[in-house]
Design a protein around this motif. Sequence first.
Motif, PDB file in Angstrom:
ATOM      1  N   ILE A 110       0.849  -1.191   0.000  1.00 59.71           N
ATOM      2  CA  ILE A 110       0.000   0.000   0.000  1.00 59.71           C
ATOM      3  C   ILE A 110       0.884   1.240   0.000  1.00 59.71           C
ATOM      4  O   ILE A 110       1.871   1.310   0.726  1.00 59.71           O
ATOM      5  N   GLU A 111       0.510   2.213  -0.838  1.00 62.18           N
ATOM      6  CA  GLU A 111       1.306   3.430  -0.950  1.00 62.18           C
ATOM      7  C   GLU A 111       0.397   4.611  -1.271  1.00 62.18           C
ATOM      8  O   GLU A 111      -0.726   4.442  -1.766  1.00 62.18           O
ATOM      9  N   ASN A 112       0.872   5.798  -0.977  1.00 61.29           N
ATOM     10  CA  ASN A 112       0.181   7.019  -1.344  1.00 61.29           C
ATOM     11  C   ASN A 112      -0.051   7.061  -2.855  1.00 61.29           C
ATOM     12  O   ASN A 112       0.824   6.686  -3.644  1.00 61.29           O
ATOM     13  N   ASP A 113      -1.222   7.531  -3.282  1.00 59.52           N
ATOM     14  CA  ASP A 113      -1.570   7.497  -4.700  1.00 59.52           C
ATOM     15  C   ASP A 113      -0.665   8.380  -5.560  1.00 59.52           C
ATOM     16  O   ASP A 113      -0.382   8.041  -6.716  1.00 59.52           O
ATOM     17  N   CYS A 114      -0.176   9.493  -5.010  1.00 59.83           N
ATOM     18  CA  CYS A 114       0.728  10.355  -5.782  1.00 59.83           C
ATOM     19  C   CYS A 114       2.063   9.664  -6.031  1.00 59.83           C
ATOM     20  O   CYS A 114       2.680   9.816  -7.099  1.00 59.83           O
ATOM     21  N   ARG A 115       2.526   8.895  -5.050  1.00 60.07           N
ATOM     22  CA  ARG A 115       3.779   8.174  -5.238  1.00 60.07           C
ATOM     23  C   ARG A 115       3.592   7.010  -6.223  1.00 60.07           C
ATOM     24  O   ARG A 115       4.543   6.618  -6.915  1.00 60.07           O
ATOM     25  N   CYS A 116       2.387   6.480  -6.285  1.00 67.14           N
ATOM     26  CA  CYS A 116       2.093   5.468  -7.316  1.00 67.14           C
ATOM     27  C   CYS A 116       2.192   6.091  -8.709  1.00 67.14           C
ATOM     28  O   CYS A 116       2.733   5.478  -9.631  1.00 67.14           O
ATOM     29  N   PHE A 117       1.673   7.303  -8.850  1.00 70.51           N
ATOM     30  CA  PHE A 117       1.802   8.029 -10.121  1.00 70.51           C
ATOM     31  C   PHE A 117       3.279   8.191 -10.486  1.00 70.51           C
ATOM     32  O   PHE A 117       3.687   7.934 -11.628  1.00 70.51           O
ATOM     33  N   ALA A 118       4.087   8.610  -9.525  1.00 65.44           N
ATOM     34  CA  ALA A 118       5.512   8.835  -9.782  1.00 65.44           C
ATOM     35  C   ALA A 118       6.198   7.547 -10.210  1.00 65.44           C
ATOM     36  O   ALA A 118       7.009   7.532 -11.150  1.00 65.44           O
ATOM     37  N   LEU A 119       5.894   6.448  -9.536  1.00 69.31           N
ATOM     38  CA  LEU A 119       6.512   5.160  -9.862  1.00 69.31           C
ATOM     39  C   LEU A 119       6.155   4.735 -11.282  1.00 69.31           C
ATOM     40  O   LEU A 119       7.017   4.265 -12.033  1.00 69.31           O
ATOM     41  N   SER A 120       4.903   4.904 -11.652  1.00 67.78           N
ATOM     42  CA  SER A 120       4.484   4.548 -13.002  1.00 67.78           C
ATOM     43  C   SER A 120       5.207   5.386 -14.046  1.00 67.78           C
ATOM     44  O   SER A 120       5.767   4.860 -15.017  1.00 67.78           O
ATOM     45  N   GLU A 121       5.214   6.707 -13.847  1.00 68.36           N
ATOM     46  CA  GLU A 121       5.787   7.595 -14.860  1.00 68.36           C
ATOM     47  C   GLU A 121       7.309   7.524 -14.919  1.00 68.36           C
ATOM     48  O   GLU A 121       7.912   7.947 -15.911  1.00 68.36           O
ATOM     49  N   ALA A 122       7.931   6.987 -13.885  1.00 66.85           N
ATOM     50  CA  ALA A 122       9.388   6.776 -13.921  1.00 66.85           C
ATOM     51  C   ALA A 122       9.747   5.497 -14.667  1.00 66.85           C
ATOM     52  O   ALA A 122      10.935   5.228 -14.894  1.00 66.85           O
ATOM     53  N   ASN A 123       8.735   4.733 -15.058  1.00 63.60           N
ATOM     54  CA  ASN A 123       8.954   3.475 -15.781  1.00 63.60           C
ATOM     55  C   ASN A 123       8.177   3.485 -17.094  1.00 63.60           C
ATOM     56  O   ASN A 123       7.234   2.724 -17.305  1.00 63.60           O
ATOM     57  N   THR A 124       8.596   4.400 -17.979  1.00 63.44           N
ATOM     58  CA  THR A 124       7.968   4.532 -19.295  1.00 63.44           C
ATOM     59  C   THR A 124       9.062   4.681 -20.348  1.00 63.44           C
ATOM     60  O   THR A 124      10.246   4.840 -20.021  1.00 63.44           O
ATOM     61  N   GLY A 135       7.769  12.823  -9.688  1.00 65.85           N
ATOM     62  CA  GLY A 135       6.395  12.916 -10.154  1.00 65.85           C
ATOM     63  C   GLY A 135       5.695  14.032  -9.401  1.00 65.85           C
ATOM     64  O   GLY A 135       5.701  14.045  -8.174  1.00 65.85           O
ATOM     65  N   THR A 136       5.110  14.961 -10.139  1.00 68.36           N
ATOM     66  CA  THR A 136       4.570  16.184  -9.549  1.00 68.36           C
ATOM     67  C   THR A 136       3.093  16.323  -9.882  1.00 68.36           C
ATOM     68  O   THR A 136       2.740  16.642 -11.019  1.00 68.36           O
ATOM     69  N   ILE A 137       2.229  16.081  -8.901  1.00 66.48           N
ATOM     70  CA  ILE A 137       0.790  16.162  -9.119  1.00 66.48           C
ATOM     71  C   ILE A 137       0.309  17.591  -8.902  1.00 66.48           C
ATOM     72  O   ILE A 137       0.567  18.210  -7.871  1.00 66.48           O
ATOM     73  N   LEU A 138      -0.412  18.109  -9.902  1.00 60.12           N
ATOM     74  CA  LEU A 138      -1.036  19.432  -9.827  1.00 60.12           C
ATOM     75  C   LEU A 138      -2.526  19.243 -10.075  1.00 60.12           C
ATOM     76  O   LEU A 138      -3.046  19.585 -11.144  1.00 60.12           O
ATOM     77  N   GLY A 139      -3.199  18.659  -9.102  1.00 57.08           N
ATOM     78  CA  GLY A 139      -4.615  18.379  -9.228  1.00 57.08           C
ATOM     79  C   GLY A 139      -5.400  19.094  -8.151  1.00 57.08           C
ATOM     80  O   GLY A 139      -5.125  20.244  -7.834  1.00 57.08           O
ATOM     81  N   THR A 140      -6.361  18.388  -7.567  1.00 56.19           N
ATOM     82  CA  THR A 140      -7.111  18.954  -6.446  1.00 56.19           C
ATOM     83  C   THR A 140      -6.159  19.330  -5.326  1.00 56.19           C
ATOM     84  O   THR A 140      -6.329  20.343  -4.644  1.00 56.19           O
ATOM     85  N   GLY A 141      -5.149  18.493  -5.135  1.00 55.29           N
ATOM     86  CA  GLY A 141      -4.065  18.785  -4.200  1.00 55.29           C
ATOM     87  C   GLY A 141      -2.750  18.853  -4.944  1.00 55.29           C
ATOM     88  O   GLY A 141      -2.710  18.810  -6.185  1.00 55.29           O
ATOM     89  N   ALA A 142      -1.667  18.959  -4.198  1.00 56.42           N
ATOM     90  CA  ALA A 142      -0.327  18.954  -4.790  1.00 56.42           C
ATOM     91  C   ALA A 142       0.504  17.915  -4.042  1.00 56.42           C
ATOM     92  O   ALA A 142       0.845  18.101  -2.880  1.00 56.42           O
TER      93      ALA A 142
END
Length: 309
Positions: A110-124, A135-142
């Motif tokens: 289990i991990e924070n959803d923003c860190r899941c985004f970062a992990l995915s985008e670091a493996n493309t 990975g830098t989320i600029l959504g409802t939160g940051a």
Amino acid sequence: MMNIQKNEFYYGFDVGGTKIELAIFDANFNKLHSQRTYTPTHDYKKFIDSIMGLVEFADNLVNAKGKIGIGIPGIVNHKTKQQLAVNVPCLTGKNLVDELTHLLNRKVAIENDCRCFALSEANTEQTKNLSSIFGTILGTGAGGGLVFEGKLFRGSNGIAGEWGHVPMSANIINRYNLPLFKCNCGLTACNERYLSGTGLAQVLDAKGFSVLNTEGFSQQLSLGNNEALKLFDMYLDMLASALASLQLLYDVDAFVLGGGLSNIQNIYSGLPKKMTDWLLPNVVPAKILPPVFGDSSGVRGAAMLNQSI
């Protein structure tokens, strides 16, 4: 049952305040199937039953026991393993990882959803030759996450990447005469209160520029509204200052942007030049990249968690 060869399968769960998404991936993280159900935010037993039901469905579909990763908004206390999840309050104070590991008879990450985004985008494909990604989320939160050599860096408290709760630079606050917004985390003038979609809307309102949402602001930009363009230049400077601070700390190869504001194309051309104003002389700004998997990155990164721990 799907007609596929027996192999390793990875299940990613993206838990939000309204929906739970399950995605099934093969060993190369090609998505084979996905589906959604509502999130029982106030009933812990129903939440557990929902996850178990989706896992049982996935196991039957692929005729195997897949590896499970779950992305959830909030943080996990790495000592007690208890959740703090404002958007899914039934999880707060619960040791979800141990309970699901026991009930499902397999390892659960289990991990924070923003860190899941970062992990995915670091493996493309676009980041495969880069060593360090933020990975830098600029959504409802940051929010965000720091990835080195394809692996998440969590830190001693498991909160590495929480740049949204770093204070906005006093230089920026003074330059643009910005209010000192209180943050829901209990701190004052956090980056999130200025740079997230919600924060930007608050800043625009404080500057007397009223739009219903960030999409409306983006539309005004595309129409060439002079006031919108001026305020966007201010926003770029605010964001550049925050990212330059992160680069001075971590010297990453690239920032991959996510969330609704990442859809504003002018960010990618305008941000690097702005960052040079906040960096040391001769320091080259990191690449500013759009997301490859966008809204699907969270669930993809969650599926990758069992490979990264």
